[in-house]
Design a protein around this motif. Structure first.
Motif, PDB file in Angstrom:
ATOM      1  N   GLY A 178       0.832  -1.204   0.000  1.00  0.00           N
ATOM      2  CA  GLY A 178       0.000   0.000   0.000  1.00  0.00           C
ATOM      3  C   GLY A 178       0.868   1.256   0.000  1.00  0.00           C
ATOM      4  N   LEU A 179       0.374   2.289  -0.634  1.00  0.00           N
ATOM      5  CA  LEU A 179       0.998   3.610  -0.496  1.00  0.00           C
ATOM      6  C   LEU A 179      -0.090   4.515   0.054  1.00  0.00           C
ATOM      7  CD1 LEU A 179       3.226   5.705  -0.919  1.00  0.00           C
ATOM      8  CD2 LEU A 179       2.522   5.913  -3.283  1.00  0.00           C
ATOM      9  N   ASN A 180      -0.020   4.733   1.363  1.00  0.00           N
ATOM     10  CA  ASN A 180      -1.026   5.564   2.021  1.00  0.00           C
ATOM     11  C   ASN A 180      -0.723   7.022   1.714  1.00  0.00           C
ATOM     12  OD1 ASN A 180      -1.819   6.924   5.055  1.00  0.00           O
ATOM     13  ND2 ASN A 180      -3.348   5.767   3.923  1.00  0.00           N
ATOM     14  N   TYR A 181      -1.659   7.658   0.989  1.00  0.00           N
ATOM     15  CA  TYR A 181      -1.386   8.916   0.299  1.00  0.00           C
ATOM     16  C   TYR A 181      -2.036  10.091   1.005  1.00  0.00           C
ATOM     17  CZ  TYR A 181      -1.679  12.163  -3.730  1.00  0.00           C
ATOM     18  OH  TYR A 181      -1.617  13.238  -4.570  1.00  0.00           O
ATOM     19  N   LYS A 182      -1.227  11.005   1.564  1.00  0.00           N
ATOM     20  CA  LYS A 182      -1.705  12.239   2.178  1.00  0.00           C
ATOM     21  C   LYS A 182      -2.860  11.979   3.150  1.00  0.00           C
ATOM     22  CE  LYS A 182      -1.272  15.959   0.042  1.00  0.00           C
ATOM     23  NZ  LYS A 182      -1.404  17.147  -0.792  1.00  0.00           N
ATOM     24  N   ASP A 183      -2.550  11.163   4.106  1.00  0.00           N
ATOM     25  CA  ASP A 183      -3.596  10.681   4.998  1.00  0.00           C
ATOM     26  C   ASP A 183      -3.189  10.918   6.444  1.00  0.00           C
ATOM     27  OD1 ASP A 183      -5.975   9.511   5.622  1.00  0.00           O
ATOM     28  OD2 ASP A 183      -5.557   7.614   4.626  1.00  0.00           O
ATOM     29  N   ASP A 184      -4.120  10.600   7.331  1.00  0.00           N
ATOM     30  CA  ASP A 184      -3.848  10.660   8.749  1.00  0.00           C
ATOM     31  C   ASP A 184      -3.541   9.244   9.225  1.00  0.00           C
ATOM     32  OD1 ASP A 184      -4.261  12.223  11.435  1.00  0.00           O
ATOM     33  OD2 ASP A 184      -5.363  10.344  11.655  1.00  0.00           O
ATOM     34  N   ARG A 185      -2.400   9.076   9.904  1.00  0.00           N
ATOM     35  CA  ARG A 185      -1.943   7.730  10.254  1.00  0.00           C
ATOM     36  C   ARG A 185      -2.997   6.965  11.069  1.00  0.00           C
ATOM     37  NH1 ARG A 185       3.511   5.793  10.477  1.00  0.00           N
ATOM     38  NH2 ARG A 185       4.333   7.900  10.367  1.00  0.00           N
ATOM     39  N   GLN A 186      -3.559   7.636  12.081  1.00  0.00           N
ATOM     40  CA  GLN A 186      -4.522   6.957  12.949  1.00  0.00           C
ATOM     41  C   GLN A 186      -5.779   6.524  12.174  1.00  0.00           C
ATOM     42  OE1 GLN A 186      -4.343   5.403  15.684  1.00  0.00           O
ATOM     43  NE2 GLN A 186      -2.215   6.104  15.711  1.00  0.00           N
ATOM     44  N   LYS A 187      -6.273   7.449  11.353  1.00  0.00           N
ATOM     45  CA  LYS A 187      -7.478   7.136  10.572  1.00  0.00           C
ATOM     46  C   LYS A 187      -7.217   5.962   9.649  1.00  0.00           C
ATOM     47  CE  LYS A 187      -9.712  11.651  10.188  1.00  0.00           C
ATOM     48  NZ  LYS A 187      -9.786  12.797   9.291  1.00  0.00           N
ATOM     49  N   ALA A 188      -6.042   5.969   9.021  1.00  0.00           N
ATOM     50  CA  ALA A 188      -5.696   4.913   8.069  1.00  0.00           C
ATOM     51  C   ALA A 188      -5.626   3.567   8.786  1.00  0.00           C
ATOM     52  CB  ALA A 188      -4.364   5.223   7.400  1.00  0.00           C
ATOM     53  N   LEU A 189      -4.979   3.559   9.949  1.00  0.00           N
ATOM     54  CA  LEU A 189      -4.832   2.296  10.680  1.00  0.00           C
ATOM     55  C   LEU A 189      -6.181   1.763  11.140  1.00  0.00           C
ATOM     56  CD1 LEU A 189      -1.578   3.012  12.722  1.00  0.00           C
ATOM     57  CD2 LEU A 189      -1.893   1.311  10.905  1.00  0.00           C
ATOM     58  N   SER A 190      -7.058   2.672  11.589  1.00  0.00           N
ATOM     59  CA  SER A 190      -8.343   2.163  12.079  1.00  0.00           C
ATOM     60  C   SER A 190      -9.209   1.668  10.924  1.00  0.00           C
ATOM     61  CB  SER A 190      -9.065   3.201  12.938  1.00  0.00           C
ATOM     62  OG  SER A 190      -9.114   4.428  12.283  1.00  0.00           O
ATOM     63  N   LEU A 191      -9.043   2.268   9.739  1.00  0.00           N
ATOM     64  CA  LEU A 191      -9.795   1.750   8.586  1.00  0.00           C
ATOM     65  C   LEU A 191      -9.332   0.334   8.239  1.00  0.00           C
ATOM     66  CD1 LEU A 191     -11.193   3.389   5.559  1.00  0.00           C
ATOM     67  CD2 LEU A 191      -9.564   1.615   5.049  1.00  0.00           C
ATOM     68  N   LEU A 192      -8.033   0.111   8.277  1.00  0.00           N
ATOM     69  CA  LEU A 192      -7.511  -1.221   7.960  1.00  0.00           C
ATOM     70  C   LEU A 192      -7.957  -2.245   8.999  1.00  0.00           C
ATOM     71  CD1 LEU A 192      -3.855  -0.475   6.760  1.00  0.00           C
ATOM     72  CD2 LEU A 192      -5.870  -0.977   5.383  1.00  0.00           C
ATOM     73  N   GLU A 193      -8.028  -1.792  10.250  1.00  0.00           N
ATOM     74  CA  GLU A 193      -8.465  -2.696  11.308  1.00  0.00           C
ATOM     75  C   GLU A 193      -9.930  -3.088  11.128  1.00  0.00           C
ATOM     76  OE1 GLU A 193      -8.377  -2.447  16.107  1.00  0.00           O
ATOM     77  OE2 GLU A 193      -6.708  -1.539  14.996  1.00  0.00           O
ATOM     78  N   ARG A 194     -10.727  -2.092  10.718  1.00  0.00           N
ATOM     79  CA  ARG A 194     -12.164  -2.324  10.591  1.00  0.00           C
ATOM     80  C   ARG A 194     -12.508  -3.137   9.342  1.00  0.00           C
ATOM     81  NH1 ARG A 194     -14.878   2.901   9.447  1.00  0.00           N
ATOM     82  NH2 ARG A 194     -14.792   2.100   7.328  1.00  0.00           N
ATOM     83  N   ASP A 195     -11.897  -2.744   8.193  1.00  0.00           N
ATOM     84  CA  ASP A 195     -12.304  -3.355   6.914  1.00  0.00           C
ATOM     85  C   ASP A 195     -11.397  -4.488   6.447  1.00  0.00           C
ATOM     86  OD1 ASP A 195     -14.285  -1.538   6.982  1.00  0.00           O
ATOM     87  OD2 ASP A 195     -13.523  -0.257   5.374  1.00  0.00           O
ATOM     88  N   GLY A 196     -10.301  -4.711   7.131  1.00  0.00           N
ATOM     89  CA  GLY A 196      -9.355  -5.738   6.695  1.00  0.00           C
ATOM     90  C   GLY A 196      -8.180  -5.105   5.985  1.00  0.00           C
ATOM     91  N   ASN A 197      -7.022  -5.787   6.072  1.00  0.00           N
ATOM     92  CA  ASN A 197      -5.800  -5.222   5.501  1.00  0.00           C
ATOM     93  C   ASN A 197      -5.240  -6.120   4.406  1.00  0.00           C
ATOM     94  OD1 ASN A 197      -3.368  -4.040   4.930  1.00  0.00           O
ATOM     95  ND2 ASN A 197      -2.664  -3.969   7.057  1.00  0.00           N
ATOM     96  N   PRO A 198      -5.363  -5.717   3.148  1.00  0.00           N
ATOM     97  CA  PRO A 198      -4.854  -6.543   2.054  1.00  0.00           C
ATOM     98  C   PRO A 198      -3.356  -6.349   1.817  1.00  0.00           C
ATOM     99  CG  PRO A 198      -5.925  -4.597   1.163  1.00  0.00           C
ATOM    100  CD  PRO A 198      -6.024  -4.496   2.660  1.00  0.00           C
ATOM    101  N   PHE A 199      -2.739  -5.382   2.519  1.00  0.00           N
ATOM    102  CA  PHE A 199      -1.366  -4.998   2.194  1.00  0.00           C
ATOM    103  C   PHE A 199      -0.343  -5.737   3.054  1.00  0.00           C
ATOM    104  CE2 PHE A 199      -4.099  -1.148   1.736  1.00  0.00           C
ATOM    105  CZ  PHE A 199      -4.136  -1.129   0.349  1.00  0.00           C
ATOM    106  N   GLU A 200       0.815  -6.029   2.441  1.00  0.00           N
ATOM    107  CA  GLU A 200       1.952  -6.549   3.206  1.00  0.00           C
ATOM    108  C   GLU A 200       2.322  -5.512   4.252  1.00  0.00           C
ATOM    109  OE1 GLU A 200       3.324  -9.694   2.533  1.00  0.00           O
ATOM    110  OE2 GLU A 200       1.507  -9.710   1.326  1.00  0.00           O
ATOM    111  N   PHE A 201       2.421  -4.292   3.789  1.00  0.00           N
ATOM    112  CA  PHE A 201       2.555  -3.117   4.650  1.00  0.00           C
ATOM    113  C   PHE A 201       2.171  -1.910   3.813  1.00  0.00           C
ATOM    114  CE2 PHE A 201       6.865  -3.891   2.930  1.00  0.00           C
ATOM    115  CZ  PHE A 201       7.062  -2.706   2.228  1.00  0.00           C
ATOM    116  N   SER A 202       1.993  -0.768   4.446  1.00  0.00           N
ATOM    117  CA  SER A 202       1.732   0.446   3.685  1.00  0.00           C
ATOM    118  C   SER A 202       2.848   1.449   3.927  1.00  0.00           C
ATOM    119  CB  SER A 202       0.386   1.063   4.089  1.00  0.00           C
ATOM    120  OG  SER A 202      -0.672   0.349   3.495  1.00  0.00           O
ATOM    121  N   ILE A 203       3.226   2.128   2.864  1.00  0.00           N
ATOM    122  CA  ILE A 203       4.195   3.219   2.969  1.00  0.00           C
ATOM    123  C   ILE A 203       3.395   4.460   3.337  1.00  0.00           C
ATOM    124  CG2 ILE A 203       5.944   4.520   1.704  1.00  0.00           C
ATOM    125  CD1 ILE A 203       5.725   2.050  -0.387  1.00  0.00           C
TER     126      ILE A 203
END
Lengths: 172, 157
Positions: free
Chosen positions: A97-122
């Motif tokens: 994943g390339l997390n683009y111009k985002d808020d770290r906390q919001k991004a992490l909670s979205l992945l926690e809620r909806d599932g994480n398809p990424f090996e990791f996100s930059i």
């Protein structure tokens, strides 16, 4: 001969109209990436999951891979999310994943809620790697082959049809 | 009635004018330069590059997030003392020739550059040919009429 000259302007005009009309039909939202057949650009950015870990190009290490540009503010990315989760389950391809111009906390909670398809996100808060990739709107997806070369780019949500048409051909 | 109309127009234009001035001020505050020369270059560059997201407007006319990011990037490059062609190279290496409002002259753009002139030439050629064929027609019929007249007159004698 005279007849041909008389209708020539009409023929030229009709051909011109047809040509211009066919240009109108083209999808202008899909700009060709100049990075195709080039190396993935170098970068130094933190990991979304852990801000103390610095990532670079060498961390994208399992090929073939796709790099998906996403953000929590991007609605189309959510539409695409189930496809990515499914791809992770059914394909051997690695998804970064390339997390683009985002808020770290919001991004992490979205992945926690909806599932994480990424090996990791930059975590690209400023969008610097995105500019190096020529990104102009999320979501965008880059396919990297086993030599680390970008083979295709798609702008907009991935669907099974687009996946088969634009990505699978590069995976054989 | 008429004067009311004019005063409304005047008020609206004043508002638009002041908003425009404010925008300029905001731009000056956002992208401060040491020299006026740099600022002129920066503004010229923003006019010459196309926004990749909105496509029919340039960077200076666009408020889309990507246009803002590119403005910041160009600002950084101008401040670093990069030349115009270096900034153009930086952008085209990432976004392609698409980002340029004036595309370079190369095989893929020959049609774009030469096309209008080729069309003009074809049009001139068509006009010329049609005119000539018409003239010929006229002179042919004139000739025939003349011959006929000559024949009938000689028969009379």
């Amino acid at each position: 001969m005279k007849k041909i000259i008389d209708i020539a302007p009409l023929v030229v005009f009709v051909l011109l109209v047809l040509a211009l009309f066919s240009f109108l039909q083209r999808d202008n939202n899909q700009l060709n990436s100049v990075l195709i057949d080039k190396n993935f650009p170098e970068f130094t950015l933190t990991k979304l999951e852990d801000e103390d870990i610095i990532l670079s190009k060498s961390d994208i290490s399992h090929f073939p891979a796709i790099v998906n540009v996403w953000a929590t503010w991007c609605i189309t990315c959510r539409v695409e999310h189930p496809f990515l989760l499914n791809l992770k389950k059914e394909s051997k391809i690695k998804i970064y994943g390339l997390n683009y111009k985002d808020d770290r906390q919001k991004a992490l909670s979205l992945l926690e809620r909806d599932g994480n398809p990424f090996e990791f996100s930059i975590y690209d808060k400023e969008g610097s790697l995105a500019i190096d990739l020529g990104v102009y709107g999320a979501p965008e997806t880059f396919l990297i082959n086993s030599d680390g070369i970008i083979k295709t780019r798609h702008v907009g949500a991935l669907t099974p049809e687009i996946w088969n048409k634009k990505f699978v051909i590069h995976l054989k | 009635m008429k004067s009311l109309f004019f005063s409304i127009i005047l008020a609206i234009s004043q508002v638009i004018w002041s908003v425009g001035i404010q925008n300029l001020d905001v731009q000056k505050e956002l992208y401060p330069f040491d020299t006026g020369e740099e600022e002129i270059r920066f503004n010229k560059l923003l006019d010459d590059y196309r926004c990749p997201k909105c496509q029919s407007s340039n960077l200076s006319g666009s408020n889309s997030p990507i246009a803002r990011d590119l403005k910041i990037e160009i600002y950084r490059l101008v401040k670093e003392g990069k030349k115009d062609y270096e900034i153009t190279e930086f952008l085209t290496q990432r976004y392609g020739d698409f980002i340029l409002y004036k595309p370079p002259f190369q095989p893929s753009t020959y049609l774009l550059w030469i096309g209008p002139f080729a069309l003009l030439l074809i049009a001139i050629l068509c006009v010329f040919l049609v005119k000539r064929s018409k003239q010929k027609k006229v002179s042919d019929t004139d000739l025939r009429a003349l011959k006929k007249k000559f024949k009938s007159e000689s028969e009379k004698r």
